[in-house]
Design a protein around this motif. Structure first.
Motif, PDB file in Angstrom:
ATOM      1  N   THR A  29      15.917  -3.989 -17.334  1.00 42.62           N
ATOM      2  CA  THR A  29      17.235  -4.718 -19.176  1.00 42.62           C
ATOM      3  C   THR A  29      17.537  -6.146 -18.411  1.00 42.62           C
ATOM      4  N   PRO A  30      17.144  -6.502 -19.639  1.00 45.50           N
ATOM      5  CA  PRO A  30      16.678  -8.374 -18.759  1.00 45.50           C
ATOM      6  C   PRO A  30      18.182  -9.042 -18.867  1.00 45.50           C
ATOM      7  N   ALA A  31      19.762  -8.391 -19.500  1.00 40.68           N
ATOM      8  CA  ALA A  31      20.610  -8.829 -18.617  1.00 40.68           C
ATOM      9  C   ALA A  31      21.673  -8.431 -17.582  1.00 40.68           C
ATOM     10  N   ASP A  33      18.762  -9.935 -15.004  1.00 43.69           N
ATOM     11  CA  ASP A  33      16.721  -9.933 -14.708  1.00 43.69           C
ATOM     12  C   ASP A  33      17.853 -10.823 -13.050  1.00 43.69           C
ATOM     13  N   SER A  34      18.754 -10.992 -13.015  1.00 42.19           N
ATOM     14  CA  SER A  34      19.602 -12.043 -12.138  1.00 42.19           C
ATOM     15  C   SER A  34      19.679 -11.051 -10.662  1.00 42.19           C
ATOM     16  N   PHE A  35      20.391 -10.431 -11.508  1.00 42.59           N
ATOM     17  CA  PHE A  35      21.023  -9.157 -10.306  1.00 42.59           C
ATOM     18  C   PHE A  35      20.039  -8.575  -9.345  1.00 42.59           C
ATOM     19  N   GLY A  36      18.935  -8.048 -10.210  1.00 39.14           N
ATOM     20  CA  GLY A  36      17.767  -7.608  -9.424  1.00 39.14           C
ATOM     21  C   GLY A  36      17.362  -8.161  -8.682  1.00 39.14           C
ATOM     22  N   ALA A  37      17.291  -9.800  -8.977  1.00 41.14           N
ATOM     23  CA  ALA A  37      15.990 -10.253  -8.296  1.00 41.14           C
ATOM     24  C   ALA A  37      17.025 -10.438  -6.819  1.00 41.14           C
ATOM     25  N   TRP A  38      17.660 -10.885  -6.884  1.00 42.61           N
ATOM     26  CA  TRP A  38      19.389 -10.296  -5.865  1.00 42.61           C
ATOM     27  C   TRP A  38      19.157  -9.378  -4.999  1.00 42.61           C
TER      28      TRP A  38
END
Length: 321
Positions: A29-31, A33-38
């Protein structure tokens, strides 16, 4: 009520499903991405805290005066050593290279891995002896700490691994995972009785802490498998091989256990592995891709544990932990 009961009966499979779907959702889910990276690094850091908490709660219920070696400990330890020696003899005899070597490293790390720190939790729920399992967990970890620095440099000779550096590295991990929570539990039990009574009084606390940690471990395993730079054939072969190893170790452990009236204890002692630790040593001392082996083993051993718990629950024999 039926859904709640179903969830309690199948807590471990539910945890694995949540971990798998959670990773796949955030990874695709591209939206997010930042959460997954964190979230990835955060999960990696809090997992040891969960393992520490599980052991602390479990040790709070241990009678430390009853922690002593018994006969089945030596049979189980000798069996683990025999498996390690046989696997190493095969690798050193044939001297494989490339993907074949990585595959055998994945197999070896599932065999050399110590008894899981959470094994006493399952054993207690199945009516086994908590103190005997805790004692063997220590013994198994020290067997691993001795054999890894002996075996791994013979396989990966290019790595600059000395016996004492590897031994002390692994001993440090064992100390953090096992000794520190045990000492803390001992102090709480004798110096803070009110807190100790509260911890012991929470039903199935260690079991549900383990279920939460399993969500994190499963998500990490799926991430490693999805990002593995290898073929589908390698992944399938590794998955099937680790399944056979898992079932074989449980079966041999139970066969030994019948001789001593410790069917569940010895089965868990040989079959339930500290796969989080195994993944770490694979990344540290072997080809990183070999960590797929213990990653698959996580799924198999927790499937076995889930079936055991369900059977005991259905028979009315499941204990509180």
């Amino acid at each position: 009520m039926n859904f709640t009961r179903l969830l309690k009966d199948w807590t471990l499979p539910a945890a694995m499903v949540v971990g798998t779907l959670g990773y796949l959702f955030f990874a695709n889910t591209p939206a997010f991405d930042s959460f997954g990276a964190w979230a990835g690094p955060v999960c990696d850091k809090i997992l040891p805290l969960f393992m520490f908490s599980i052991l602390f709660v479990t040790f709070c219920k241990v009678d430390f005066h009853r922690m002593r070696p018994v006969k089945w400990h030596f049979w189980a330890g000798a069996t683990q050593i025999a498996f390690i020696v046989a696997t190493m003899a095969f690798i050193l005899s044939y001297r494989p290279t490339g993907p074949t070597l990585v595959f055998l490293e994945a197999v070896l790390v599932c065999i050399v891995a110590p008894c899981a720190a959470a094994a006493p939790v399952i054993t207690q729920k199945l009516g086994g002896k908590l103190e005997e399992m805790t004692t063997y967990t220590f013994m198994s970890n020290f067997v691993t700490a001795i054999f890894i620095p002996i075996c791994f440099p013979l396989i990966e000779k290019d790595d600059e691994i000395t016996f004492w550096s590897a031994f002390l590295d692994i001993l440090y991990q064992v100390t953090l995972v096992l000794v520190v929570p045990m000492l803390l539990a001992y102090l709480v039990k004798h110096l803070l009785p009110r807190i100790h009574r509260f911890i012991v009084g929470v039903k199935d606390l260690s079991y549900y802490l383990w279920a939460i940690s399993l969500v994190i471990v499963t998500g990490t395993t799926v991430r490693n498998i999805c990002n593995a730079d290898t073929t589908v054939f390698f992944l399938v072969a590794t998955a099937l091989s680790t399944l056979a190893i898992c079932l074989g170790q449980y079966a041999i452990g139970r066969r030994i256990g019948r001789r001593f009236g410790r069917f569940n204890e010895v089965g868990q002692a040989l079959g339930q592995k500290n796969t989080t630790f195994a993944i770490w040593i694979a990344y540290t001392y072997l080809t990183p891709l070999s960590s797929v082996g213990p990653g698959c083993y996580i799924l198999w051993q927790n499937t076995v544990n889930s079936i055991e718990i369900y059977q005991y629950k259905k028979a009315g024999k499941l204990q509180k932990s």
